[in-house]
Enzyme design. Structure first.
Site, PDB file in Angstrom:
ATOM      1  CD  GLU A 168      78.328 -10.306 -78.470  1.00  0.00           C
ATOM      2  OE1 GLU A 168      77.025 -10.346 -78.556  1.00  0.00           O
ATOM      3  OE2 GLU A 168      78.849 -11.600 -78.760  1.00  0.00           O
ATOM      4  CB  VAL A 169      79.365 -16.635 -72.716  1.00  0.00           C
ATOM      5  CG1 VAL A 169      79.890 -18.687 -72.277  1.00  0.00           C
ATOM      6  CG2 VAL A 169      80.895 -16.769 -72.270  1.00  0.00           C
TER       7      VAL A 169
END
Ligand SMILES: *[C@@H]1O[C@H](CO)[C@@H](O)[C@H](O)[C@H]1NC(C)=O
Ligand SMILES: *[C@@H]1O[C@H](CO)[C@@H](O)[C@H](O)[C@H]1NC(C)=O
Ligand SMILES: *[C@@H]1O[C@H](CO)[C@@H](O)[C@H](O)[C@H]1NC(C)=O
Ligand SMILES: *[C@@H]1O[C@H](CO)[C@@H](O)[C@H](O)[C@H]1NC(C)=O
Length: 554
Positions: free
Chosen positions: A349-350
């Site tokens: 989840e960047v």
């Protein structure tokens, strides 16, 4: 008013009756998929997870706290010097007979014959691994035989002996007079998957060490062998680093009361080891790092609003050399503090929003011909991080995004699958294993997601090898992990939310593939739940039922 009262009462009564009926109907409709209203004894008693091979008999033997002992068998390769086993003998003796105080009540009673007076524990391998740490290659197998002439637990290594002691304790029950009883039994057992984990999150809420220890104890009762410690994240940084103490000083909820000191971490690791449990820490980057930024200047990317910094920060700044100097020193420490051969490096989840606003990042993207593809920048960072951690002689586990983005990985990397619906995660498992990587499944086992009813059915039915692939691919599935993320969980509700729901995952990962009968599972799991309650664990009920001894709080 006087006249109006009786009709009003009648109306209320009518409403109450209607409400009652409607309520019952509502219940009936809601619960019509319940396997059984009353818990029936399973032919496998209360065994959980179900061993690979069980032969139970109806020949019942008695045991009393007065005469029963757990001892090293004469042929065992270890003696009384193995503290791990001596500790376990004491623990299981108390689980079987109660604490010494409670036992006083039974002291005067002699058992009616036939009586069983000892369990002999025999380690058969010359290297018992008594002082070692468990690993993904640990031999966890054991054989248990109980009959009128003897009770013998044989295991190549201490890890199997620990599991066998738990199984032995599960065979003991109380007869109709309350006397401890065990039926003659032969069991031969080993896990289906080598990696059976639980993720706990100590960043969104701080989890006191006592809470962690209580759950390690419960993991052992369920033959879970990995504690995935999601120790830091955006909200807080409770890990007290010797090299960078300002990280928790600034990033924890409180610098003294809400941190894990080096002594705390050591205690957790040793407590887990004594129960055959590995501790794998996760230090998730480059996203999920807001709390890191508080104590480490210039680690995070400054976000821009137009041409000026906005004052907020994004993921770890991948374009500075100082970032990698920091990571090198930090993971060098991590690799010495945590003995396990693996560390979890996150990578999920960047969020690219902040990177997009930063002119220095934009320039760097141009220089490296990344175009507008920020996943290339993420891969650039991860690649460098993996090289750094690879240099510490640790293997790594990473969330699936790192694989999805095509980062070059070491051959022994483990890909942790967590995204999507059933079809998507099965496709991901197929892709990861066809690329030759080992994999762990978590998608169907996000226990933080709660709903009304018996959701353990869904957890129980999911099988990590159910995807389209060759036998070789299936072999690359090393197991799975139940995850309890901490947004809505702290020490007050962690235990009942986790147990016995995680027990369903524990059986899926330990027992044979064809152990899928929900009715039998319900009966055994209900009894196993009551046993956890009796051992002081606040495990929640599966459905309408009672336990011989109910939970009374602490
Ligand atoms: C143990 O033996 C008794 C009879 O002695 C029998 O009633 C009971 O079902 C047996 N339990 C199991 C789990 O086999
Ligand atoms: C009892 O168990 C021991 C150890 O496994 C075995 O050698 C022996 O044959 C068993 N005795 C009977 C009567 O089954
Ligand atoms: C960062 O490191 C690279 C490679 O070692 C070097 O070429 C570059 O000049 C360094 N940048 C700065 C700002 O020191
Ligand atoms: C798996 O790979 C196929 C072929 O490249 C691709 O179409 C599919 O989307 C991938 N599955 C997932 C979950 O990414």
């Amino acid at each position: 008013m006087k006249l109006a009262a009786p009709p009003l009462l009648l109306l209320l009564l009518l409403l109450a009756v209607l409400g009652f009926c409607w309520g019952r109907q509502h219940h009936d409709n809601d619960e019509d998929d319940e396997p059984e209203l009353l818990v029936q004894p399973s032919r496998f008693g209360s065994l959980w997870p179900l061993p690979q091979k069980v032969q139970l008999s109806r020949d019942a033997l008695k045991l009393t706290g007065l005469s029963f002992r757990i001892v090293d068998g004469k042929e065992s390769t270890v003696g009384a010097s193995c503290a791990l086993l001596q500790n376990a003998y004491r623990r299981y003796y108390e689980y079987i007979f109660g604490s010494p105080k409670r036992q006083g009540l039974y002291k005067s009673r002699r058992a009616a014959p036939p009586e069983l007076t000892e369990l002999q524990v025999v380690i058969t391998s010359t290297d018992s691994e008594c002082d070692a740490y468990p690993s993904v290659n640990s031999d966890e197998s054991y054989e248990l035989s109980v009959n009128r002439s003897s009770a013998i637990l044989k295991a190549p290594k201490v890890w199997g002996a620990l599991h066998g002691l738990e199984t032995f304790s599960q065979l003991v029950y109380e007869d109709e007079h309350g006397a401890k009883t065990i039926n003659a039994t032969v069991i031969s057992d080993f896990p289906r998957f080598a990696y059976r984990g639980i993720l706990l999150d100590s960043s969104r809420h701080f989890l006191p060490v006592q809470v962690l220890l209580a759950n390690l104890e419960t993991m052992a009762m369920n033959k879970i062998n990995v504690f995935h410690w999601h120790i830091v994240d955006d909200p807080s940084f409770p890990y007290l680093s010797r090299t960078f103490p300002q990280l928790s000083q600034q990033g924890a909820y409180h610098p003294y009361t809400h941190v894990y000191t080096p002594a705390d971490v050591k205690m957790v690791i040793e407590f887990a080891r004594l129960r055959g449990i590995r501790v794998i820490p996760e230090f998730d980057t480059p996203g999920h790092t807001q709390s890191w930024g508080k104590g480490q200047k210039d680690l995070l990317t400054p976000c821009y609003s137009g041409s000026t910094p906005s004052g907020s920060f994004g993921p770890v700044n991948p374009i500075l050399n100082t970032t990698y100097d920091f990571m090198k020193a930090f993971f060098k420490e991590v690799s010495t503090v945590f003995p396990d051969a693996y560390v979890h490096l996150g990578g999920d989840e960047v969020d690219f929003t902040c990177w997009r606003t930063n002119p220095d990042i934009q320039r760097f993207m141009e220089q490296h011909s990344f175009g507008k593809d920020y996943s290339k920048l993420e891969s650039f960072y991860i690649q460098k991080l993996l090289d750094i951690v690879g240099g510490t002689n640790k293997g790594y586990i990473i969330w699936q995004e790192v694989f999805d983005n095509g980062v070059k990985l070491k051959a022994d990397t483990i890909i942790h699958v967590w995204k999507g619906n059933q079809q998507q995660y099965q496709s991901e498992m197929a892709n990861v294993t066809s690329a030759g990587y080992k994999t762990l499944l978590s998608t169907p086992w996000y226990l933080n997601r709660i709903s009304y009813g018996q959701d353990w059915h869904v957890h129980y039915k999911a099988d990590p090898q159910d995807f389209t692939g060759t036998a070789e691919q299936k072999k690359l599935v090393i197991g799975g992990e139940a995850c309890l993320w901490g947004e809505y969980v702290d020490g007050t509700n962690l235990t009942p939310r986790l147990w016995p729901r995680a027990s369903a995952v524990a059986e899926r990962l330990w027992s044979a593939k064809d152990v899928t009968n929900l009715g039998d599972a319900y009966n055994r799991l209900s009894a196993h739940r009551c046993r956890m309650v009796e051992r002081g664990i606040a495990a929640e009920p599966l459905f309408v039922s009672s336990c011989p001894r109910e939970y009374r709080g602490i």
